[in-house]
Design a protein around this motif. Sequence first.
Motif, short mmCIF file in Angstrom:
data_model
loop_
_atom_site.label_atom_id
_atom_site.label_comp_id
_atom_site.label_asym_id
_atom_site.label_seq_id
_atom_site.Cartn_x
_atom_site.Cartn_y
_atom_site.Cartn_z
N GLY A 10 -7.35 10.52 -2.10
CA GLY A 10 -6.23 10.87 -1.24
C GLY A 10 -6.17 12.36 -1.60
O GLY A 10 -6.77 13.29 -2.23
N THR A 11 -5.10 12.96 -0.70
CA THR A 11 -4.73 14.56 -0.90
C THR A 11 -4.37 14.80 -2.53
O THR A 11 -5.15 15.80 -2.79
CB THR A 11 -3.48 14.71 -0.16
N ILE A 12 -3.31 14.15 -3.07
CA ILE A 12 -3.08 14.26 -4.29
C ILE A 12 -4.28 13.98 -5.33
O ILE A 12 -4.51 14.86 -6.18
CB ILE A 12 -1.61 13.75 -4.83
N ARG A 31 -8.81 1.29 -2.67
CA ARG A 31 -9.13 0.07 -1.85
C ARG A 31 -10.41 0.23 -1.21
O ARG A 31 -11.33 -0.63 -1.03
CB ARG A 31 -8.23 -0.08 -0.75
N SER A 32 -11.15 1.57 -0.98
CA SER A 32 -12.35 1.72 -0.69
C SER A 32 -12.95 3.11 -1.17
O SER A 32 -12.31 3.95 -1.34
CB SER A 32 -12.39 1.64 1.14
N VAL A 38 -9.55 -1.53 -6.04
CA VAL A 38 -8.04 -2.00 -6.45
C VAL A 38 -7.12 -1.74 -5.17
O VAL A 38 -7.18 -0.87 -4.42
CB VAL A 38 -7.57 -1.01 -7.58
N ASP A 39 -6.42 -2.99 -5.22
CA ASP A 39 -5.30 -2.75 -4.19
C ASP A 39 -4.11 -2.79 -5.01
O ASP A 39 -3.87 -3.97 -5.83
CB ASP A 39 -5.38 -3.76 -3.22
N ILE A 40 -3.25 -1.80 -5.40
CA ILE A 40 -2.03 -1.94 -6.26
C ILE A 40 -1.13 -2.71 -5.86
O ILE A 40 -0.06 -3.12 -6.77
CB ILE A 40 -1.69 -0.37 -6.61
N GLY A 64 0.35 5.01 -3.20
CA GLY A 64 1.65 4.28 -3.08
C GLY A 64 2.13 4.81 -1.79
O GLY A 64 2.34 5.88 -1.29
N LYS A 86 4.41 1.76 -3.77
CA LYS A 86 4.78 2.90 -4.56
C LYS A 86 5.35 2.63 -5.73
O LYS A 86 5.14 3.09 -6.85
CB LYS A 86 5.61 3.97 -3.72
N LEU A 157 2.46 19.23 -0.26
CA LEU A 157 1.22 20.01 -0.50
C LEU A 157 0.90 20.66 0.71
O LEU A 157 1.12 20.35 2.08
CB LEU A 157 0.15 19.09 -0.83
N SER A 160 -1.29 19.09 3.19
CA SER A 160 -0.62 18.00 4.20
C SER A 160 0.50 18.26 5.22
O SER A 160 1.02 17.86 5.71
CB SER A 160 0.53 17.24 3.09
N1 LIG Z 1 0.68 14.51 0.19
C1 LIG Z 1 1.90 15.24 -0.07
O1 LIG Z 1 2.33 15.99 0.21
C2 LIG Z 1 2.89 14.31 -1.12
C3 LIG Z 1 3.93 14.88 -1.72
C4 LIG Z 1 4.60 14.41 -2.61
C5 LIG Z 1 4.26 13.11 -2.69
N2 LIG Z 1 3.44 12.32 -2.31
C6 LIG Z 1 3.29 10.86 -2.65
O2 LIG Z 1 2.17 10.82 -3.24
C7 LIG Z 1 1.44 9.46 -2.92
C8 LIG Z 1 -0.09 9.79 -2.50
O3 LIG Z 1 0.00 10.89 -1.46
P1 LIG Z 1 -1.33 11.44 -0.73
O4 LIG Z 1 -0.73 12.26 0.36
O5 LIG Z 1 -2.16 12.12 -1.91
O6 LIG Z 1 -1.87 10.15 0.05
P2 LIG Z 1 -3.23 9.75 0.77
O7 LIG Z 1 -3.75 11.09 0.85
O8 LIG Z 1 -2.85 9.03 1.77
O9 LIG Z 1 -3.99 9.12 -0.25
C9 LIG Z 1 -3.52 7.96 -0.94
C10 LIG Z 1 -4.77 7.42 -2.02
O10 LIG Z 1 -4.39 6.23 -2.37
C11 LIG Z 1 -5.16 5.19 -2.04
N3 LIG Z 1 -4.52 4.00 -1.89
C12 LIG Z 1 -3.43 3.67 -0.84
N4 LIG Z 1 -2.94 2.58 -1.01
C13 LIG Z 1 -3.55 1.85 -2.05
C14 LIG Z 1 -3.32 0.86 -2.61
N5 LIG Z 1 -2.68 -0.22 -2.07
N6 LIG Z 1 -3.98 0.24 -3.69
C15 LIG Z 1 -4.92 1.25 -4.16
N7 LIG Z 1 -5.13 2.44 -3.62
C16 LIG Z 1 -4.42 2.80 -2.70
C17 LIG Z 1 -5.83 5.75 -1.07
O11 LIG Z 1 -7.37 5.18 -0.80
P3 LIG Z 1 -7.69 3.66 -0.02
O12 LIG Z 1 -6.93 3.83 1.33
O13 LIG Z 1 -9.18 3.53 0.01
O14 LIG Z 1 -7.02 2.78 -0.71
C18 LIG Z 1 -5.83 7.10 -1.14
O15 LIG Z 1 -7.11 7.30 -2.19
C19 LIG Z 1 2.06 8.97 -2.01
O16 LIG Z 1 2.71 7.97 -2.59
C20 LIG Z 1 3.06 9.98 -1.33
O17 LIG Z 1 4.21 9.56 -1.11
C21 LIG Z 1 2.56 12.92 -1.45
#
Ligand SMILES: NC(=O)c1ccc[n+]([C@@H]2O[C@H](COP(=O)([O-])OP(=O)(O)OC[C@H]3O[C@@H](n4cnc5c(N)ncnc54)[C@H](OP(=O)(O)O)[C@@H]3O)[C@@H](O)[C@H]2O)c1
Length: 199
Positions: A10-12, A31-32, A38-40, A64, A86, A157, A160
Amino acid sequence: MKLLLVGANGTIGSAVYKELSHDVEIITASRSNSDVEVDITSPASISRMFEQVGQVDAVASAAGAAHFGFVDEMTPEQNLIAVNSKLLGQIHLILLGLKYIRDKGSITLTTGILMDDPIEKAASAAMANGGIRAFVQSAAIELPRGIRINHVSPSMLEDSIEKYGPLFQGFEPVSSKRVGLAFRKSILGAQTGQSYYVY
Ligand SMILES: NC(=O)c1ccc[n+]([C@@H]2O[C@H](COP(=O)([O-])OP(=O)(O)OC[C@H]3O[C@@H](n4cnc5c(N)ncnc54)[C@H](OP(=O)(O)O)[C@@H]3O)[C@@H](O)[C@H]2O)c1
């Protein structure tokens, strides 16, 4: 130093991977398209992941989900998305993963600015963030074997902006470098029970 990074694609997660991959052996999980699947939201899946990976020095989560919607329209089922993913998903990484973390290892979870600086439609995400923060602060005083625990709370970010920009009016986007450094401090530093605010 072996790090299990959940949500690595993911982004983070990518920011964390980029920051640490030269210094640390990283096992990616999601998950992929990761080293381990893993699915948390499933405790059984989390247990399977740890059985597969074995002992590690650090676990970090950047995964999350949460439902975004107005409180007066939100169903209990929609709110449970953040609870099961989450909030509990990340906490179950601690409960089920602790025995796989070596002495003086660490756990780093992801929260977010929405618990401190509200925007519309984000109450469910804020609930999960606040729950993680409280759990981390309490767990830190009793984790065994010198294991440390912290959480990183990023603002939106820069990477994002396209996805979330319209929701975060007036927020200053933060660089993936700063977010990665907060994870570095948690994983390679010595602090515990900390909230790293990247605002
Ligand atoms: N991006 C931001 O600006 C930002 C800022 C503050 C907080 N956050 C928080 O940080 C977290 C990550 O954000 P992100 O923007 O990086 O999200 P993202 O780009 O959608 O990435 C999410 C990552 O988690 C994995 N994932 C999602 N659901 C899952 C599950 N049930 N089990 C295992 N892996 C799972 C995804 O891969 P798969 O789909 O392959 O499982 C992916 O690798 C989120 O909770 C978000 O609210 C994000």
